[in-house]
Design an enzyme around this catalytic site. Sequence first.
Site, PDB file in Angstrom:
ATOM      1  N   CYS A  95       0.823  -1.215   0.000  1.00  0.00           N
ATOM      2  CA  CYS A  95       0.000   0.000   0.000  1.00  0.00           C
ATOM      3  C   CYS A  95       0.864   1.275   0.000  1.00  0.00           C
ATOM      4  CB  CYS A  95      -1.006  -0.026   1.138  1.00  0.00           C
ATOM      5  SG  CYS A  95      -2.379  -1.131   0.752  1.00  0.00           S
ATOM      6  N   HIS A 120      -3.614  -5.529   1.072  1.00  0.00           N
ATOM      7  CA  HIS A 120      -3.012  -6.033   2.317  1.00  0.00           C
ATOM      8  C   HIS A 120      -3.027  -7.564   2.323  1.00  0.00           C
ATOM      9  CE1 HIS A 120      -2.422  -2.290   4.566  1.00  0.00           C
ATOM     10  NE2 HIS A 120      -3.486  -1.851   3.918  1.00  0.00           N
ATOM     11  N   GLU A 143      -1.620  -9.466   4.441  1.00  0.00           N
ATOM     12  CA  GLU A 143      -1.506  -9.978   5.804  1.00  0.00           C
ATOM     13  C   GLU A 143      -2.847 -10.194   6.481  1.00  0.00           C
ATOM     14  OE1 GLU A 143      -1.182  -5.433   6.176  1.00  0.00           O
ATOM     15  OE2 GLU A 143      -0.696  -6.996   4.723  1.00  0.00           O
TER      16      GLU A 143
END
Length: 509
Positions: free
Chosen positions: A79, A167, A169
């Site tokens: 990002c 993202h 994660e």
Amino acid sequence: MHQKILILDFGSQYTQLIARRIREFNVYCEIHPYSKIPTLDNTVKGVILSGSPFSVRDQNAPKPDLSAIKGNIPLLGICYGAQLISQTYGGEVMPSANREYGRATLEVIDGSCPLFNNLSPKSQVWMSHGDTITKTPTNFKIVASTADVRVGAFSVIGEQTYGIQFHPEVYHSVEGSKLLKNFVFDICECNPSWTPASFIDETVSNLRELIGNDKVVLGLSGGVDSSVAALLLHNAIGSNLTCIFVDNGLLRKNEFSQVLESYQNLGLNVIGVDAKLKFYGELKGVSEPEQKRKIIGRIFIEIFDEEAHKIKDVKWLAQGTIYPDVIESVSVNGPSATIKSHHNVGGLPEKMQLRVVEPLRLLFKDEVRKVGKELGLPVGILNRHPFPGPGLGVRVLGEVTPEKVRLLQEADSIYIQGLREVGLYDKIWQAGAILLPVQSVGVMGDERTYEYVVALRAVTSTDGMTADWFHFPYNFLARISNEIINRVKGINRVVYDISSKPPATIEWE
């Protein structure tokens, strides 16, 4: 020394989650503020740039010098990190037409990009950004897109440099772990050698070298962090470690004797101190929650200091500090100003003038449990729910008295035992009973009663930062309510707390 991945933190709420994902692969990684890039020695196999609440277009946006990293070792921007790489090297970042937040479908354009090795051509990802990369530098290649984000991911030709606009994660990015694995293993060529057993071997060896024949004192709480720290030190220095376990009168029913016995069975050199009357005396007439916490913390320090001075030639104070505490203290935004005073025993090192040793300072909470299991910590301590430092002092709302503590201990014992009996204890992050400072009218037989109300609390969570209330079967709540009211004289009403965090907190005080 272990191979490691460095994460440079730009203030994203997800930064710790990136580290936890990578450590789940048995690869060691560290988080550092973007402003304090550590020396890039040969143990650093790759660098990840986190997301950020900033926009790269802001005048004061963080823009560290990446010249020592980019093109020299593998680099992944997530990002903000991706936008920073792009803009720094000649690309253009502009505000998105609409804030891109939530689920999106990522389509892989270049399947030969090692970041997307063995990933599906299309997969769900999680977006959270207000800017978008509108133009990439000439040697950048777009390797994935979504319907709204043309530069969903890029690679740099001739380098192991990559950027992604989502993202990986978070749970909502379905193949995010696969992508991170590709970066860690295929691109950075890390070995999965960061295991509980290797951590124990290295830590015990390092503790022996650091401490030598010096004496160490440690305060035990009955919780997993201090217990694992004690076992690591015990393995390293044996009887030169003295543990002090203080009964502040605010523990769960029979907890002091049970936990003390567990510690003694582990071979720990532990001193049990019954200080109930001292705590009760100082808390008399005090109702304000923060004042209660400070009193409990102060008396603990006084008693611990007094007991520690009975031991000759102590040089070290051991603490169960874990990695999130370390990260918090050096975070991008500085240490939080709103940490409750019971989250630490601040003041001990200064008061006692001892050197501090923190065996767990590299571990997340789930890693502490894995190490504890490897060390043979009893299940009763290993899987114990988190418990506030002031104990029942912040679960007896209002003034704390011995009688109120006794009532709460009895009700709490029935509740926790009930959870264990039906196999729910290990499915819950934290559970406990709270004695409310109100009384209600009840009817028992032919008599009216005017007695206390107990609230039950149970939440699910992964780290305590957010939490959802646990959805009990009604028959379980009915059974526990009946048992508490019938068996604990002084309580005639039971309620269940169905508030999540946020906006509520897990504890009431």
